[in-house]
Each structure stands twice: as C-alpha cells, then as structure tokens.
Design a protein around this motif. Structure first.
Motif, mmCIF file in Angstrom:
data_model
loop_
_atom_site.group_PDB
_atom_site.id
_atom_site.type_symbol
_atom_site.label_atom_id
_atom_site.label_comp_id
_atom_site.label_asym_id
_atom_site.label_seq_id
_atom_site.Cartn_x
_atom_site.Cartn_y
_atom_site.Cartn_z
ATOM 1 N N LEU A 181 0.805 -1.214 0.000
ATOM 2 C CA LEU A 181 0.000 0.000 0.000
ATOM 3 C C LEU A 181 0.844 1.274 0.000
ATOM 4 O O LEU A 181 0.299 2.379 0.084
ATOM 5 C CB LEU A 181 -0.950 0.003 1.207
ATOM 6 N N LYS A 196 -4.529 -3.667 -4.034
ATOM 7 C CA LYS A 196 -4.779 -2.412 -3.337
ATOM 8 C C LYS A 196 -6.213 -2.371 -2.792
ATOM 9 O O LYS A 196 -6.451 -2.019 -1.629
ATOM 10 C CB LYS A 196 -4.557 -1.234 -4.288
ATOM 11 N N THR A 197 -7.165 -2.722 -3.638
ATOM 12 C CA THR A 197 -8.581 -2.635 -3.268
ATOM 13 C C THR A 197 -8.913 -3.551 -2.098
ATOM 14 O O THR A 197 -9.551 -3.136 -1.121
ATOM 15 C CB THR A 197 -9.463 -3.001 -4.475
ATOM 16 N N LEU A 209 -7.114 -2.515 1.301
ATOM 17 C CA LEU A 209 -7.727 -1.318 1.879
ATOM 18 C C LEU A 209 -9.101 -1.634 2.461
ATOM 19 O O LEU A 209 -9.477 -1.105 3.517
ATOM 20 C CB LEU A 209 -7.833 -0.219 0.823
ATOM 21 N N GLU A 210 -9.849 -2.493 1.776
ATOM 22 C CA GLU A 210 -11.155 -2.905 2.299
ATOM 23 C C GLU A 210 -10.997 -3.717 3.576
ATOM 24 O O GLU A 210 -11.769 -3.566 4.530
ATOM 25 C CB GLU A 210 -11.898 -3.726 1.235
ATOM 26 N N ARG A 231 -10.314 -1.243 6.306
ATOM 27 C CA ARG A 231 -11.510 -0.452 6.614
ATOM 28 C C ARG A 231 -12.491 -1.231 7.485
ATOM 29 O O ARG A 231 -13.119 -0.681 8.391
ATOM 30 C CB ARG A 231 -12.199 -0.020 5.324
#
Length: 269
Positions: free
Chosen positions: A134, A203-204, A207-208, A211
């Motif tokens: 990241l 990346k997606t 990051l999820e 979160r």
C-alpha cells in the motif's frame, strides 16, 4: 495468521490507546516469547514511554522513548487484548504490559514473539521484507517488474514476504478472486494487463480489509465492534464447499506449496 489488514487494525487501535503512555508494569509468563533474559527485558522496558506503534509487513513495532523497539509477530494463533483486569479474556497470557489500570495482553504467543531490539537490530531483522503493497511509491510498474522476475504458482509468490510484505493465505485468495485469476496459475502464463489488474485488486482488497477491521474474530477491547468485520465479507477464503456469492458455483480448496488456497472455478480463469 494475522496479515497486513489485521496488524494495521491493531496499529491504529494501539496508537489510540497507548501512544504517549508509560509502561508501568511488565509480566512475563513465558520466557520463550521474548528473546533475552526476563530481568534485562524488564529493566530496559519498564517505565518507558511508548512513543508510537508502526507496522512493517505482518510485524508491529513499539517504539520506546529510550530508542529500543519491541518487535511483535503474532504468527499462527496469536492475538492481543487491551483493557482492565476484569475485562481480560479467560485465556493463558504469555506477556502483559501495564499502563496504569489498563493492560495490553499478548495471547497465543506459542509461535509468535515479542522481541526487544535496538534500532540497528530491528532494521536487520526486517531487512528481508519486500515492499509494502500500500506504499504510494510502490507502483503498478514496479509490481509488474518484480512479478516478471518470478516463476511458479501465483499463490506462492503472493505470500512470499520477500516479494511483498504482509499478504498471507486469506488475502492472497481474496485478491485473486477480485482480479478473476486462479491462484494456481503459473506466473509465466499471465500477461501484463492481467498483472496490472492483480495490482489494482491487491490495493482494493487490502484497503477494504483495513476499513472493515480485518478478519480475526477476537475483539481488541471490550466493546470493540470493528475488529473482525472483514470476516463476513470474504468471498472465497475458508468457504470450501459453499456457493460463490457471485455465481453460485461451489468454492474449491486446493493445497499449493502446502498452503490452503480457495477459489471459484467459474469466476476465476
């Protein structure tokens, strides 16, 4: 085993709870969880202020005021809990760091560890790790260039900590699903557009995962409703024999380099 999102979730919580606080007491119930004599460990760490907590791959670094670093790797089965004595889980505690009336409990450190190092030793211990996935400076071009130098199964490369730091069994499976790629594919069979999609999916998904608080079930403190939130959002990981949320095809589990991996044979080509 906790991976990047789980450790990042811990890092965020720890900086909120203990950054700027003094360590007022230390309890070591299992000396194998530390790397030096318990007396020396206590003398070096006790009454030190925790300046901040950072993360490198699957490791957490507790930066102390005297310049030393507590390097944590939870490994398989390790986790942490923060709270008062009355809140602590009914589990065996390997190490406890106290901050007044509240305590940080290290649990399940049978394979994991909490080691004390000076800055140079810390750097040496982490020098083998690959880039942070990241990191804004870690571009798709660099990812593809690194991948082009690898051979063999995609799954094996994604969990190689010298290739990229922080990805393990769970997120390698979820990243491949998001990208629509079979984790058992040979890297030599992937073209650059597919590798670029893999980078974006990495990346997606990570990051999820951050979160939503990662996939680990154990709360970090009493009333913690975030930690473990990603568990319900896993598309393939640990879902062998269940229908794919996207197409209904049964999820398959396969062993790759002695590691479990999960995928949808319809959605992933």
């Amino acid at each position: 085993m906790p991976e990047l999102p789980e450790m990042e979730n811990y890092k965020i919580h720890l900086n909120h709870k203990i950054a700027g606080q003094d360590i007022t007491d230390i309890q070591i119930n299992r000396e194998k969880s530390i790397n030096i004599n318990a007396g020396l460990f206590t003398n070096t760490v006790l009454h030190q202020k925790v300046l901040n907590v950072s993360r490198r791959g699957k490791h957490l670094l507790f930066h102390l005021q005297n310049g030393y670093v507590l390097l944590l790797h939870l490994m398989l089965g390790g986790w942490m809990f923060f709270g008062q004595e009355s809140d602590k889980p009914k589990r065996t505690i390997q190490v406890r760091l106290s901050f007044g009336n509240e305590h940080l409990y290290f649990i399940g450190l049978r394979l994991g560890y909490l080691h004390l190092y000076n800055p140079q030793e810390t750097q040496d211990k982490l020098s083998h790790l690959g880039p942070e996935p990241l990191d804004p400076n870690f571009t798709a071009i660099e990812f593809i260039n690194r991948l082009n130098k690898k051979h063999g199964r995609l799954k094996t490369t994604l969990i190689d900590q010298e290739f990229i730091a922080g990805i393990g069994n769970c997120y390698s499976a979820e990243i491949c699903f998001h990208a629509g790629i079979l984790p058992i594919k040979d890297i030599d069979d992937l073209d650059d557009p597919v590798k670029s999609q893999l980078y974006q999916s990495m990346k997606t998904v990570l990051l999820e995962g951050i979160r939503l608080g990662g996939y680990m079930d154990n709360p970090f403190y009493s009333g913690d409703t975030k930690t473990g939130g990603f568990n319900e959002h896993c598309q393939v990981y640990d879902r062998e024999g269940q229908p794919c949320h996207r197409c209904g095809t049964i999820i398959i589990k396969q062993m790759v380099s002695s590691r479990k991996t999960f995928y949808c044979p319809n959605c992933q080509k």
